[in-house]
Design an enzyme around this catalytic site. Structure first.
Site, short mmCIF file in Angstrom:
data_model
loop_
_atom_site.label_atom_id
_atom_site.label_comp_id
_atom_site.label_asym_id
_atom_site.label_seq_id
_atom_site.Cartn_x
_atom_site.Cartn_y
_atom_site.Cartn_z
N THR A 45 10.10 42.92 17.89
CA THR A 45 8.79 43.76 18.46
C THR A 45 9.25 44.69 19.62
O THR A 45 8.70 45.61 19.96
CB THR A 45 7.72 42.84 19.05
OG1 THR A 45 8.55 41.87 19.96
CG2 THR A 45 6.96 42.04 17.94
N ARG B 105 13.78 51.62 20.64
CA ARG B 105 14.97 52.34 20.31
C ARG B 105 14.81 53.82 20.11
O ARG B 105 13.38 54.04 19.82
CB ARG B 105 15.84 51.69 19.23
CG ARG B 105 16.20 50.20 19.74
CD ARG B 105 17.37 49.74 18.80
NE ARG B 105 17.63 48.43 19.26
CZ ARG B 105 18.74 47.92 18.61
NH1 ARG B 105 19.38 48.57 17.85
NH2 ARG B 105 19.00 46.57 19.12
N LEU C 9 16.63 28.75 -2.54
CA LEU C 9 16.52 29.08 -0.99
C LEU C 9 15.53 30.00 -0.72
O LEU C 9 14.72 30.73 -1.22
CB LEU C 9 17.78 30.23 -0.93
CG LEU C 9 17.84 30.77 0.51
CD1 LEU C 9 18.39 29.80 1.50
CD2 LEU C 9 18.81 31.93 0.44
N ASP D 291 23.30 40.35 15.03
CA ASP D 291 23.65 41.39 16.18
C ASP D 291 25.15 42.13 15.92
O ASP D 291 25.93 41.35 15.54
CB ASP D 291 23.40 40.71 17.48
CG ASP D 291 23.15 41.69 18.71
OD1 ASP D 291 22.58 42.85 18.38
OD2 ASP D 291 23.04 41.27 19.72
N GLY D 292 25.15 43.13 16.70
CA GLY D 292 26.45 43.81 16.70
C GLY D 292 26.49 44.91 15.59
O GLY D 292 27.76 45.40 15.63
N ASN D 293 25.64 45.40 14.92
CA ASN D 293 25.52 46.43 14.16
C ASN D 293 26.36 47.83 15.03
O ASN D 293 26.97 48.62 14.42
CB ASN D 293 24.30 46.84 13.63
CG ASN D 293 24.02 45.73 12.65
OD1 ASN D 293 24.74 44.80 12.09
ND2 ASN D 293 22.71 46.02 11.92
N GLY D 294 25.53 47.99 15.93
CA GLY D 294 25.69 49.14 16.84
C GLY D 294 27.25 49.00 17.34
O GLY D 294 28.12 50.27 17.37
N ARG D 295 27.73 47.85 17.75
CA ARG D 295 29.20 47.77 18.48
C ARG D 295 30.13 47.94 17.19
O ARG D 295 31.21 48.46 17.26
CB ARG D 295 29.38 46.33 18.95
CG ARG D 295 28.97 46.36 20.41
CD ARG D 295 28.71 44.95 20.92
NE ARG D 295 27.29 44.50 20.54
CZ ARG D 295 26.72 43.38 21.16
NH1 ARG D 295 27.76 42.50 21.53
NH2 ARG D 295 25.58 43.02 20.64
N TRP D 296 29.77 47.53 15.89
CA TRP D 296 30.44 47.79 15.04
C TRP D 296 30.90 49.05 14.37
O TRP D 296 31.89 49.71 14.32
CB TRP D 296 29.95 46.83 13.63
CG TRP D 296 30.68 46.84 12.30
CD1 TRP D 296 31.83 45.99 12.06
CD2 TRP D 296 30.63 47.92 11.26
NE1 TRP D 296 32.36 46.25 10.77
CE2 TRP D 296 31.89 47.74 10.35
CE3 TRP D 296 30.10 49.25 11.10
CZ2 TRP D 296 32.06 48.29 9.18
CZ3 TRP D 296 30.46 50.03 9.94
CH2 TRP D 296 31.52 49.51 9.02
N HIS E 60 24.39 49.80 10.68
CA HIS E 60 22.92 49.22 10.26
C HIS E 60 23.25 48.95 8.61
O HIS E 60 22.77 48.08 7.98
CB HIS E 60 21.66 49.97 10.67
CG HIS E 60 21.34 49.79 12.04
ND1 HIS E 60 21.32 48.83 12.57
CD2 HIS E 60 21.09 50.83 12.90
CE1 HIS E 60 21.12 48.83 14.19
NE2 HIS E 60 20.95 49.80 14.25
N LEU F 15 18.46 34.55 23.49
CA LEU F 15 17.54 34.19 22.39
C LEU F 15 16.53 35.52 21.87
O LEU F 15 16.10 35.55 20.92
CB LEU F 15 16.44 32.91 22.90
CG LEU F 15 16.82 31.91 22.70
CD1 LEU F 15 15.64 30.69 23.07
CD2 LEU F 15 17.41 31.34 21.51
C1 IPE Z 1 17.95 40.90 18.74
O1 IPE Z 1 18.90 41.81 18.85
C2 IPE Z 1 17.14 41.39 17.57
C3 IPE Z 1 17.44 41.71 16.26
C4 IPE Z 1 18.49 40.87 15.98
C5 IPE Z 1 16.71 42.17 15.41
P1 IPE Z 1 18.92 42.85 20.17
O2 IPE Z 1 20.23 43.69 19.85
O3 IPE Z 1 17.71 43.67 19.83
O4 IPE Z 1 18.71 42.04 21.43
P2 IPE Z 1 18.88 42.46 22.69
O5 IPE Z 1 18.52 43.85 23.13
O6 IPE Z 1 20.53 42.22 22.66
O7 IPE Z 1 18.45 41.32 23.67
C1 IPE Z 2 21.61 44.30 15.45
O1 IPE Z 2 22.51 45.23 15.80
C2 IPE Z 2 20.37 44.94 14.35
C3 IPE Z 2 19.15 45.17 15.11
C4 IPE Z 2 18.73 44.66 16.19
C5 IPE Z 2 18.29 46.06 14.44
P1 IPE Z 2 22.44 45.98 17.14
O2 IPE Z 2 22.09 47.38 16.87
O3 IPE Z 2 21.28 45.46 18.19
O4 IPE Z 2 23.87 46.10 17.39
P2 IPE Z 2 24.42 46.15 19.15
O5 IPE Z 2 23.81 45.24 19.84
O6 IPE Z 2 23.95 47.54 19.73
O7 IPE Z 2 25.93 46.19 18.85
MG MG Z 3 22.10 44.17 19.94
#
Ligand code: IPE
Ligand code: IPE
Ligand code: MG
Length: 237
Positions: free
Chosen positions: A63, A68, A128, A17-22, A34, A192
């Site tokens: 799912t 998005r 692996l 998680d966190g690609n968007g924040r990055w 991403h 989770l």
């Molecule tokens: C969980 O992350 C799904 C994946 C990492 C693929 P999200 O960013 O979609 O989850 P929420 O919205 O924080 O619960």
């Molecule tokens: C996780 O990064 C990647 C996917 C869920 C596909 P996010 O896109 O959820 O990044 P944030 O949570 O917005 O930082």
């Molecule tokens: Mg996220």
């Protein structure tokens, strides 16, 4: 390097998680976040193989992620297309077997083909197991398993009293895989998010503020070191 030999968890599962924040922190579009996440993932597959992990499972697309924007989903699909081919090469260079959990029929035909190619062309690798969770949701997986189970029992006429945890688990996408020992979530969220709901029953949880594109072998080693300091319990005294 730490020369002390510590036991490795057999199965590490990650919510990347966190690609968007990055992306936001770097002043670039979300899609760039991403892309950076995919690059980090490639490196982590090599690192996990090098470290000798048996199973490394990553949550790449849930799912719920279809909700998005069309633009973001489209960008993610194109990244899948590009990185699947690269993952095949990396997997074969590192004796990695790729598996998929989730429901693939919702993807475009060329992506389904790419997934099949990844799985098929790495199936004889013995190192692996790299498990990708895409269009994956824990509830969806449990419902699909229940559906198959009911169908089989209807056909065989067997008594439902024979269904126990191991029978049920054999209908999940993770059939035959050990449950994760350690679950890591990057970017600080304490949720989770529908990940491996059945399988994480007794996993140790580790949450780091590190954003996924910045995650690396050192961060994974930190998580494993924290895991090794814990006393694992499975409900007994
Ligand atoms: C969980 O992350 C799904 C994946 C990492 C693929 P999200 O960013 O979609 O989850 P929420 O919205 O924080 O619960
Ligand atoms: C996780 O990064 C990647 C996917 C869920 C596909 P996010 O896109 O959820 O990044 P944030 O949570 O917005 O930082
Ligand atoms: Mg996220």
């Amino acid at each position: 390097m730490d020369s002390e030999k510590r036991p490795l968890p057999r199965h590490v599962a990650v919510i990347l998680d966190g690609n968007g924040r990055w992306a936001k922190a770097h002043g670039v579009p979300r899609a760039m976040g991403h892309k950076a996440g995919c690059e980090a993932l490639e490196k982590m597959v090599e690192a996990a193989a090098r470290m000798g992990l048996e199973y490394f499972t990553v949550y790449g697309f849930s799912t719920e992620n279809w909700k998005r924007s069309e633009e973001e989903v489209g960008a993610l699909m194109n990244l899948f297309r590009y990185y699947m081919t690269r993952i095949i090469r990396i997997a074969n260079e590192n004796n990695v077997r790729v598996r998929m959990i989730g429901e693939k029929s919702r993807f475009a035909p060329d992506i389904i083909e790419g997934i099949d190619r990844m799985v098929e062309s790495t199936k004889d690798n013995t190192g692996l197991n790299f498990v990708v969770a895409i269009n994956y949701g824990g509830r969806d997986e449990i419902v699909r398993a229940a559906r198959k189970l009911v169908e089989d029992y209807r056909v065989s006429g067997e008594d439902a009293g024979h269904i126990d945890e191991s029978v049920f688990a054999s209908y999940l996408d993770t059939a035959g895989m050990p449950d994760p020992d350690l679950m890591i979530r990057t970017s600080g969220e304490l949720r989770l998010s529908n990940y491996l709901l059945w399988q994480l029953a007794y996993a140790e949880l580790y949450v780091t503020d590190c954003l996924w594109p910045d995650f690396n072998q050192e961060e994974l080693e930190k998580a494993i070191a924290a895991y090794n300091k814990r006393e694992r319990r499975f409900g007994g005294r």
